[in-house]
Structure formats: C-alpha cells, structure tokens
Design a protein around this motif. Structure first.
Motif, PDB file in Angstrom:
ATOM      1  N   ARG A   1      16.104  -9.251   0.650  1.00  0.00           N
ATOM      2  CA  ARG A   1      16.873 -10.024  -0.338  1.00  0.00           C
ATOM      3  C   ARG A   1      16.401  -9.724  -1.776  1.00  0.00           C
ATOM      4  O   ARG A   1      16.215 -10.611  -2.589  1.00  0.00           O
ATOM      5  CB  ARG A   1      16.782 -11.522  -0.072  1.00  0.00           C
ATOM      6  N   GLY A   2      16.206  -8.435  -2.036  1.00  0.00           N
ATOM      7  CA  GLY A   2      15.818  -8.018  -3.377  1.00  0.00           C
ATOM      8  C   GLY A   2      14.339  -8.119  -3.678  1.00  0.00           C
ATOM      9  O   GLY A   2      13.896  -7.694  -4.753  1.00  0.00           O
ATOM     10  N   ARG A   3      13.570  -8.682  -2.762  1.00  0.00           N
ATOM     11  CA  ARG A   3      12.133  -8.806  -2.993  1.00  0.00           C
ATOM     12  C   ARG A   3      11.451  -7.445  -2.830  1.00  0.00           C
ATOM     13  O   ARG A   3      11.873  -6.624  -2.029  1.00  0.00           O
ATOM     14  CB  ARG A   3      11.525  -9.811  -2.017  1.00  0.00           C
ATOM     15  N   THR A   4      10.384  -7.226  -3.585  1.00  0.00           N
ATOM     16  CA  THR A   4       9.619  -5.988  -3.492  1.00  0.00           C
ATOM     17  C   THR A   4       8.134  -6.304  -3.348  1.00  0.00           C
ATOM     18  O   THR A   4       7.695  -7.423  -3.634  1.00  0.00           O
ATOM     19  CB  THR A   4       9.830  -5.109  -4.745  1.00  0.00           C
ATOM     20  N   PHE A   5       7.385  -5.312  -2.918  1.00  0.00           N
ATOM     21  CA  PHE A   5       5.954  -5.498  -2.725  1.00  0.00           C
ATOM     22  C   PHE A   5       5.281  -5.890  -4.034  1.00  0.00           C
ATOM     23  O   PHE A   5       5.593  -5.364  -5.101  1.00  0.00           O
ATOM     24  CB  PHE A   5       5.330  -4.204  -2.202  1.00  0.00           C
TER      25      PHE A   5
ATOM     26  N   GLY B   1       1.204 -12.957   6.266  1.00  0.00           N
ATOM     27  CA  GLY B   1       1.408 -11.830   5.368  1.00  0.00           C
ATOM     28  C   GLY B   1       2.799 -11.243   5.434  1.00  0.00           C
ATOM     29  O   GLY B   1       3.076 -10.223   4.781  1.00  0.00           O
ATOM     30  N   PHE B   2       3.682 -11.846   6.215  1.00  0.00           N
ATOM     31  CA  PHE B   2       5.062 -11.378   6.326  1.00  0.00           C
ATOM     32  C   PHE B   2       5.697 -11.322   4.941  1.00  0.00           C
ATOM     33  O   PHE B   2       5.708 -12.306   4.203  1.00  0.00           O
ATOM     34  CB  PHE B   2       5.833 -12.346   7.232  1.00  0.00           C
ATOM     35  N   GLY B   3       6.199 -10.131   4.589  1.00  0.00           N
ATOM     36  CA  GLY B   3       6.776  -9.982   3.262  1.00  0.00           C
ATOM     37  C   GLY B   3       7.242  -8.558   3.045  1.00  0.00           C
ATOM     38  O   GLY B   3       7.130  -7.695   3.928  1.00  0.00           O
ATOM     39  N   PRO B   4       7.781  -8.249   1.865  1.00  0.00           N
ATOM     40  CA  PRO B   4       8.299  -6.919   1.575  1.00  0.00           C
ATOM     41  C   PRO B   4       7.187  -5.907   1.368  1.00  0.00           C
ATOM     42  O   PRO B   4       6.154  -6.215   0.767  1.00  0.00           O
ATOM     43  CB  PRO B   4       9.104  -7.136   0.293  1.00  0.00           C
ATOM     44  N   ALA B   5       7.409  -4.683   1.855  1.00  0.00           N
ATOM     45  CA  ALA B   5       6.402  -3.632   1.729  1.00  0.00           C
ATOM     46  C   ALA B   5       7.034  -2.277   2.032  1.00  0.00           C
ATOM     47  O   ALA B   5       8.193  -2.187   2.456  1.00  0.00           O
ATOM     48  CB  ALA B   5       5.234  -3.893   2.682  1.00  0.00           C
ATOM     49  N   ASP B   6       6.270  -1.237   1.824  1.00  0.00           N
ATOM     50  CA  ASP B   6       6.617   0.117   2.242  1.00  0.00           C
ATOM     51  C   ASP B   6       7.106   0.065   3.693  1.00  0.00           C
ATOM     52  O   ASP B   6       6.440  -0.505   4.559  1.00  0.00           O
ATOM     53  CB  ASP B   6       5.351   0.976   2.130  1.00  0.00           C
ATOM     54  N   PRO B   7       8.273   0.653   4.014  1.00  0.00           N
ATOM     55  CA  PRO B   7       8.784   0.588   5.386  1.00  0.00           C
ATOM     56  C   PRO B   7       7.833   1.141   6.434  1.00  0.00           C
ATOM     57  O   PRO B   7       7.941   0.794   7.616  1.00  0.00           O
ATOM     58  CB  PRO B   7      10.059   1.433   5.318  1.00  0.00           C
TER      59      PRO B   7
END
Length: 300
Positions: free
Chosen positions: A142-146, A222-228
């Motif tokens: 949803r647009g979030r980034t690391f 730690g669930f969140g946006p990151a490098d795939p």
C-alpha cells in the motif's frame, strides 16, 4: 550466560505476579517458561492458549511501549492472511513486580521450533514455506517502503556491520573467504522491483514444525515492507539443496532475486556466529550452517 550486556533477568514468578496484578482474569492460568528462549524476548506460556513476551534488553519505557504497539499492529495486519497460523496480539502489560518495561501477551501456537525438529530435507515443508512467503508478499505494501537500519534495504549499508563481524570472527570462521564473498554480494543490483511485505526474520527459532510440515510462524512484529528477496533467507536457514530448489521454483525467483536472498542470509548469519558463540549455541549453529550452505552453493 546472558546473551546481551544489558540483559534483564525475568523469572516465572515475576510473570506470575505481573499477570495477577494487571490481568486478574488470567489469575488461574499456570505460568511456565519454555525451553526455546528467544534472543529479544523471554517467553512464558500462560495456560494452553496464551504466551507472555517480556523484552530482554533494558531500554526506555516509552521507546519499548511504542515498539510493542508497532509489533502488535503488524501482527494484527498479518493475522489470518496466510495459510499457516501466526500469533495474534491480546494485551499490553505495564512495568511492575520489579520488571521495568512494558510487555505483551499474544496467542500461543502449537508446534516444535525448527531448531529442535529440522525440516531441512522435507519437500513438503519447502512448499509450505514458499506458500507462506507468497502469501505475505500478496498482502500488498500500500505504498509503504522499507525504512530503518535493519535488513531489507541497501546491502551496502551493512558494510560497517560486516567489518565488525569479520573482526570478531577471525578465530571462528574462514574470514578471508567470507570477505571475498561479501565483496561480491554487496554489489548485487536491486533492479526495479518495488518493496513487498515481508516477515523479515525467517530463522529456525521463529518457525514451527509438525510432522515435517510448516505449523506456524512466530515473531511477526517485524512484518513490513522490504526488498522482495529478504524472506528468501529462510531458504538458506532452513532448507537443504533439494527442498531449497523446490522453494525457488514454487516462488518463481529469477537469478538476481535469488542471489540477493543469499546476500541477506549472509548478513544475518555473520552476526549470529560470533555474537552468540557462548550465550546461545543454537543461534550460533544456525549461523554456521547457513554460511556453510552459502559457501557450498554454486559460485555467483
């Protein structure tokens, strides 16, 4: 032996008192420690369906509370979105009974941690793990980034940490060979792939196994946006060659993504070996085994 210089001592009696004082509705639930202790939290079972998690390292109260609230929000977002169960937040406790920090209560998941029931040769487990990673990626950032300084952003940002690890590992590992490996891994291109949602810490201690199948995933804060490629660390921490190949094929990983997964596994494993060599043998063994798998894999 303590794992951290600022580690707190947490006993079952302390947890018993905290529960009785703050959550009297659970006063009748037995409290007992578990054999598999984490490196971030001391974990205690509360009856058959709940677990108390108390941070092990001393820190500011408000900083800890914000972290636990963020972890609970991450767990709520993940709950019910994958094909295997994950813990759900239940309550947030306050300092008391001589324990100086906020603490958390979450649901308890049955199963045996992969440290104690090795799934490395199980093709069925590899498929399960691939499905979990795929389910997490599909949730949508949803647009979030690391953000932050941990794993999941720029590999080269970890050069300083790697130097620390190499310096502490000269008597434990083949550091010259590992330095050469890192010199290649750190420059792997990211490409145009956008960040995706990630568990971010798929080590054996966070993975539950039952009968050679994936039974649950722990430590989901730690669930969140990151490098795939970040969750591909699980392929190296948990699987031998054949099942690892099955996971890669099921996820459809191309070569750049696969190699970056190796890089993130390298970053994590280098720290596990020396930091836990005396205080947490299981974590040290995980680091050694993963590095051995990385070194044995075909050259980049």
């Amino acid at each position: 032996m303590k794992m951290h210089a600022n580690q707190l001592t947490v006993t079952a009696q302390t947890v018993r008192t905290l529960v009785d004082q703050q959550f009297p509705q659970w006063r009748d639930l037995p409290v007992r420690g578990i054999t598999a202790q984490g490196t971030v939290n001391a974990v205690f079972r509360m009856g058959d369906k709940l677990a108390a998690r108390l941070p092990l390292e001393a820190a500011a109260v408000e900083t800890t509370r914000r972290r636990l609230e963020a972890e609970a929000e991450a767990a709520r977002e993940l709950a019910g979105r994958t094909r295997c169960p994950t813990p759900e937040p239940v309550a947030l406790g306050a300092p008391g009974a001589g324990y100086p920090l906020p603490w958390a209560v979450q649901t308890w998941l049955p199963g045996t941690v992969a440290d104690d029931e090795d799934p490395g040769e199980s093709v069925a487990f590899a498929r399960d793990l691939a499905d979990f990673i795929g389910d997490v990626r599909a949730i949508g950032a949803r647009g979030r980034t690391f953000s932050g300084t941990g794993r999941g952003g720029d590999l080269r940002a970890h050069d300083g940490w790697m130097e620390t690890c190499f310096g502490h590992s000269t008597h434990l590992l083949d550091v010259p060979r590992l330095r050469r490996m890192w010199a290649t891994l750190r420059d792997l291109p990211r490409g145009a792939a956008e960040d995706v949602m990630s568990h971010s810490d798929l080590i054996p201690g966070n993975v539950l196994v039952s009968g050679g199948r994936l039974a649950g995933i722990l430590d989901v804060g730690g669930f969140g946006p990151a490098d795939p490629s970040l969750d591909l660390v699980g392929a190296w921490h948990l699987l031998e060659t054949g099942p690892r190949r099955v996971l890669r094929e099921r996820l459809g990983c191309d070569e750049p993504e696969w190699q970056r997964g190796k890089a993130w596994a390298f970053v994590q494993s280098m720290g596990l070996v020396w930091y836990y060599v005396d205080s947490n043998p299981a974590m040290c063994r995980t680091g050694r085994r993963t590095l051995a798998r990385l070194l044995a894999d075909a050259p980049l």
